[in-house]
Design an enzyme around this catalytic site. Structure first.
Site, PDB file in Angstrom:
ATOM      1  N   SER A   5     -36.700   7.672 -26.588  1.00 43.28           N
ATOM      2  CA  SER A   5     -35.321   7.823 -27.038  1.00 43.28           C
ATOM      3  C   SER A   5     -34.481   8.184 -25.826  1.00 43.28           C
ATOM      4  O   SER A   5     -34.995   8.661 -24.814  1.00 43.28           O
ATOM      5  CB  SER A   5     -35.200   8.883 -28.139  1.00 43.28           C
ATOM      6  OG  SER A   5     -35.760  10.121 -27.728  1.00 43.28           O
ATOM      7  N   GLU A   7     -30.539   9.714 -24.346  1.00 43.32           N
ATOM      8  CA  GLU A   7     -29.257  10.374 -24.587  1.00 43.32           C
ATOM      9  C   GLU A   7     -28.196   9.785 -23.675  1.00 43.32           C
ATOM     10  O   GLU A   7     -28.410   9.569 -22.488  1.00 43.32           O
ATOM     11  CB  GLU A   7     -29.361  11.879 -24.332  1.00 43.32           C
ATOM     12  CG  GLU A   7     -28.040  12.606 -24.591  1.00 43.32           C
ATOM     13  CD  GLU A   7     -28.144  14.098 -24.417  1.00 43.32           C
ATOM     14  OE1 GLU A   7     -28.816  14.729 -25.251  1.00 43.32           O
ATOM     15  OE2 GLU A   7     -27.575  14.622 -23.434  1.00 43.32           O
ATOM     16  N   THR A  38     -23.846  12.548 -26.958  1.00 45.27           N
ATOM     17  CA  THR A  38     -23.647  13.987 -26.869  1.00 45.27           C
ATOM     18  C   THR A  38     -22.166  14.358 -26.855  1.00 45.27           C
ATOM     19  O   THR A  38     -21.294  13.526 -26.602  1.00 45.27           O
ATOM     20  CB  THR A  38     -24.316  14.544 -25.605  1.00 45.27           C
ATOM     21  OG1 THR A  38     -24.185  15.967 -25.575  1.00 45.27           O
ATOM     22  CG2 THR A  38     -23.694  13.970 -24.364  1.00 45.27           C
ATOM     23  N   TYR A  39     -21.893  15.634 -27.128  1.00 48.08           N
ATOM     24  CA  TYR A  39     -20.582  16.213 -26.885  1.00 48.08           C
ATOM     25  C   TYR A  39     -20.494  16.614 -25.426  1.00 48.08           C
ATOM     26  O   TYR A  39     -21.512  16.885 -24.768  1.00 48.08           O
ATOM     27  CB  TYR A  39     -20.394  17.480 -27.730  1.00 48.08           C
ATOM     28  CG  TYR A  39     -19.913  17.261 -29.137  1.00 48.08           C
ATOM     29  CD1 TYR A  39     -19.633  16.003 -29.647  1.00 48.08           C
ATOM     30  CD2 TYR A  39     -19.748  18.349 -29.990  1.00 48.08           C
ATOM     31  CE1 TYR A  39     -19.196  15.823 -30.942  1.00 48.08           C
ATOM     32  CE2 TYR A  39     -19.316  18.185 -31.299  1.00 48.08           C
ATOM     33  CZ  TYR A  39     -19.042  16.917 -31.765  1.00 48.08           C
ATOM     34  OH  TYR A  39     -18.618  16.741 -33.052  1.00 48.08           O
ATOM     35  N   HIS A  67     -24.251  13.834 -32.024  1.00 44.14           N
ATOM     36  CA  HIS A  67     -24.298  15.282 -31.826  1.00 44.14           C
ATOM     37  C   HIS A  67     -23.230  15.967 -32.678  1.00 44.14           C
ATOM     38  O   HIS A  67     -22.126  15.453 -32.847  1.00 44.14           O
ATOM     39  CB  HIS A  67     -24.057  15.625 -30.355  1.00 44.14           C
ATOM     40  CG  HIS A  67     -25.252  15.436 -29.489  1.00 44.14           C
ATOM     41  ND1 HIS A  67     -25.610  16.325 -28.505  1.00 44.14           N
ATOM     42  CD2 HIS A  67     -26.185  14.461 -29.464  1.00 44.14           C
ATOM     43  CE1 HIS A  67     -26.711  15.904 -27.901  1.00 44.14           C
ATOM     44  NE2 HIS A  67     -27.067  14.764 -28.466  1.00 44.14           N
ATOM     45  N   ASP A  99     -21.749  25.602 -26.436  1.00 45.86           N
ATOM     46  CA  ASP A  99     -21.279  26.691 -25.577  1.00 45.86           C
ATOM     47  C   ASP A  99     -19.834  27.022 -25.896  1.00 45.86           C
ATOM     48  O   ASP A  99     -19.206  26.375 -26.735  1.00 45.86           O
ATOM     49  CB  ASP A  99     -21.411  26.297 -24.103  1.00 45.86           C
ATOM     50  CG  ASP A  99     -22.850  26.014 -23.723  1.00 45.86           C
ATOM     51  OD1 ASP A  99     -23.735  26.767 -24.172  1.00 45.86           O
ATOM     52  OD2 ASP A  99     -23.083  25.045 -22.978  1.00 45.86           O
ATOM     53  N   HIS A 140     -34.071  30.065 -23.830  1.00 42.32           N
ATOM     54  CA  HIS A 140     -32.618  29.928 -23.937  1.00 42.32           C
ATOM     55  C   HIS A 140     -31.963  31.097 -23.217  1.00 42.32           C
ATOM     56  O   HIS A 140     -32.444  32.237 -23.281  1.00 42.32           O
ATOM     57  CB  HIS A 140     -32.206  29.935 -25.419  1.00 42.32           C
ATOM     58  CG  HIS A 140     -30.783  29.550 -25.644  1.00 42.32           C
ATOM     59  ND1 HIS A 140     -29.741  30.429 -25.444  1.00 42.32           N
ATOM     60  CD2 HIS A 140     -30.220  28.381 -26.053  1.00 42.32           C
ATOM     61  CE1 HIS A 140     -28.594  29.825 -25.715  1.00 42.32           C
ATOM     62  NE2 HIS A 140     -28.855  28.586 -26.086  1.00 42.32           N
ATOM     63  N   HIS A 256     -37.946  11.851 -24.456  1.00 43.69           N
ATOM     64  CA  HIS A 256     -36.501  11.715 -24.653  1.00 43.69           C
ATOM     65  C   HIS A 256     -35.836  11.826 -23.285  1.00 43.69           C
ATOM     66  O   HIS A 256     -35.921  12.874 -22.631  1.00 43.69           O
ATOM     67  CB  HIS A 256     -35.986  12.813 -25.587  1.00 43.69           C
ATOM     68  CG  HIS A 256     -34.515  12.724 -25.872  1.00 43.69           C
ATOM     69  ND1 HIS A 256     -33.968  11.799 -26.733  1.00 43.69           N
ATOM     70  CD2 HIS A 256     -33.465  13.464 -25.402  1.00 43.69           C
ATOM     71  CE1 HIS A 256     -32.660  11.958 -26.798  1.00 43.69           C
ATOM     72  NE2 HIS A 256     -32.324  12.958 -25.998  1.00 43.69           N
TER      73      HIS A 256
END
Length: 285
Positions: A5, A7, A38-39, A67, A99, A140, A256
């Site tokens: 996959s 992005e 994605t954003y 996303h 974020d 994270h 990915h």
């Protein structure tokens, strides 16, 4: 053969729109199970993401994963976007907290989702979506401990996510240790490694610093030396192919790739792994 996959990110200009299409067209022969859009940072490009995802869904013939984040939107606004995706035939979502809108620490808007668990829970109740979430092999930045990092992922899976896609990492052991920890915690959903072919070392170092991905000294030294000796692309190809080969040898069955809308290096990595495109008539503009 592993499932693949890719992005992409949404275009901000007409030229960038053509480049996005060329990226998807170049990668399509590899038979991806989905392409995600994605954003931008801080939740920017939300409208552009929606437009790009819907256009790709109509024109590419590929499953498109859009996303959605909690940043800068109320619950109702996020769920309305999800309904628009569903109406456009998009049932794959990547649900992330996101974020802060100023690039700083995340804080929900009034009436917004407080975290990704709330987001996944609401999305799973709002339609027949296949929801993927983020995972962080190196932790994270907001997690107080490795255990909390794993617990948070399990909570997202329990809330309705069907798969996790990791942040990029530089060493296979980072992912393999994380995969083992997920299994020990009772996470049975697939955890797919996110792979970033390093097309730009300076930019990648900034990405890594922002998301808390450590870079071992020997890796940084090797990339720096490759740049000085004008063999950065060759080294990036070798490093990424070796990383993926190790993962596949350890039983990983899906990869990915974060393409950054630059398909060339991703294609070369896939070829180095023996993942030959389904057609030889491949052209990258």
């Amino acid at each position: 053969m592993p499932a693949l996959s890719f992005e992409t990110f949404p275009p901000k200009s007409l030229d960038a729109s053509f480049h996005l299409w060329d990226t998807v067209r170049a990668l399509t022969p590899l038979g991806p199970r989905f392409v995600s859009v994605t954003y931008g940072a801080g939740g920017s490009t939300q409208k552009l993401t929606q437009e790009a995802a819907q256009t790709l869904c109509k024109t590419s013939g590929l499953p498109v994963a859009a996303h959605l984040t909690c940043t800068g939107q109320t619950r109702d606004e996020v769920l309305r976007t999800a309904k628009r995706y569903l109406a456009a035939g998009i049932t794959d979502l990547v649900a992330l907290r996101g974020d802060g809108t100023d690039g700083g620490h995340f804080a929900p808007v009034s009436g917004g989702f407080a975290n990704s668990i709330e987001l996944v829970t609401a999305l799973s109740r709002s339609g027949p979506f296949k929801i993927r979430v983020g995972a962080y092999p190196d932790g994270h930045p907001d997690a107080a401990s490795a255990a909390q990092n794993i617990d948070w992922l399990k909570a997202k899976i329990d809330a309705g996510a069907c798969e996790a896609i990791t942040q990029f990492f530089f060493e296979a052991d980072s992912f393999l240790r994380f995969r083992d920890a997920c299994a020990d915690a009772g996470i049975t959903a697939p955890v797919t490694p996110g792979i970033l072919p390093v097309a730009n070392w300076s930019r990648t170092k900034k990405f890594a610093q922002t998301c808390g991905t450590p870079i071992a000294a020997h890796i940084a030294t090797a990339f720096d030396r490759a740049e000085r000796e004008d063999r950065a692309e060759l080294f990036a190809l070798t490093q990424c192919a070796e990383l993926c080969d190790t993962l596949l040898a350890e039983g990983v069955d899906a990869l990915h790739f974060y393409t950054l809308n630059r398909p060339d290096l991703t294609l070369k990595v896939c070829r180095a792994l023996g993942l030959v495109p389904q057609t030889s008539a491949l052209h990258v503009a």
